[in-house]
Scaffold this motif. Sequence first.
Motif, PDB file in Angstrom:
ATOM      1  N   PHE A  10     -16.601  68.700  39.564  1.00  0.00           N
ATOM      2  CA  PHE A  10     -17.131  69.844  39.030  1.00  0.00           C
ATOM      3  C   PHE A  10     -16.395  71.101  38.855  1.00  0.00           C
ATOM      4  O   PHE A  10     -16.583  72.111  37.983  1.00  0.00           O
ATOM      5  CB  PHE A  10     -18.316  70.134  39.945  1.00  0.00           C
ATOM      6  N   ALA A  11     -15.286  71.105  39.747  1.00  0.00           N
ATOM      7  CA  ALA A  11     -14.667  72.468  39.884  1.00  0.00           C
ATOM      8  C   ALA A  11     -13.469  72.377  39.275  1.00  0.00           C
ATOM      9  O   ALA A  11     -12.670  73.534  38.564  1.00  0.00           O
ATOM     10  CB  ALA A  11     -14.481  72.842  41.187  1.00  0.00           C
ATOM     11  N   VAL A  12     -12.748  71.422  38.981  1.00  0.00           N
ATOM     12  CA  VAL A  12     -11.444  71.174  38.274  1.00  0.00           C
ATOM     13  C   VAL A  12     -11.562  70.877  36.841  1.00  0.00           C
ATOM     14  O   VAL A  12     -12.064  70.118  36.340  1.00  0.00           O
ATOM     15  CB  VAL A  12     -10.631  69.820  38.872  1.00  0.00           C
ATOM     16  N   GLN A  13     -10.845  71.952  36.017  1.00  0.00           N
ATOM     17  CA  GLN A  13     -10.954  71.935  34.619  1.00  0.00           C
ATOM     18  C   GLN A  13      -9.472  71.559  34.012  1.00  0.00           C
ATOM     19  O   GLN A  13      -9.319  71.520  32.937  1.00  0.00           O
ATOM     20  CB  GLN A  13     -11.078  73.253  34.134  1.00  0.00           C
ATOM     21  N   ASP A  14      -8.610  71.035  34.935  1.00  0.00           N
ATOM     22  CA  ASP A  14      -7.447  70.754  34.531  1.00  0.00           C
ATOM     23  C   ASP A  14      -7.290  69.199  34.009  1.00  0.00           C
ATOM     24  O   ASP A  14      -8.476  68.602  34.028  1.00  0.00           O
ATOM     25  CB  ASP A  14      -6.331  70.758  35.758  1.00  0.00           C
ATOM     26  N   SER A  15      -6.265  68.691  33.077  1.00  0.00           N
ATOM     27  CA  SER A  15      -6.153  67.271  32.885  1.00  0.00           C
ATOM     28  C   SER A  15      -4.894  66.755  33.312  1.00  0.00           C
ATOM     29  O   SER A  15      -3.941  67.426  33.123  1.00  0.00           O
ATOM     30  CB  SER A  15      -6.776  67.328  31.575  1.00  0.00           C
TER      31      SER A  15
END
Length: 86
Positions: free
Chosen positions: A18-23
């Motif tokens: 839910f909190a990490v938007q990186d890839s």
Amino acid sequence: MGYGLGIFLLAAGLILSFAVQDSISGVDLTTAGYILAGVGVLALVITAATSASSRRTGTVATTTHADGSQTVQERRSTHADPGAPI
């Protein structure tokens, strides 16, 4: 395993989900987070089940009679959870 490991895996999985938007190329972090959270929940359930079974205690008493024969008595008890309903 213990409660600490289960809570750590659950928290790390939910943070990844839910909190990490990186890839990362070739890795879906949301799915990896759900997998870690599921493993954390499984660790918590297994720890709770094994600690509940270890609460059982038993005693063995051996009595030797005057004629040389022996009597063995075994008692098993389960400690009740103080917070459990009656």
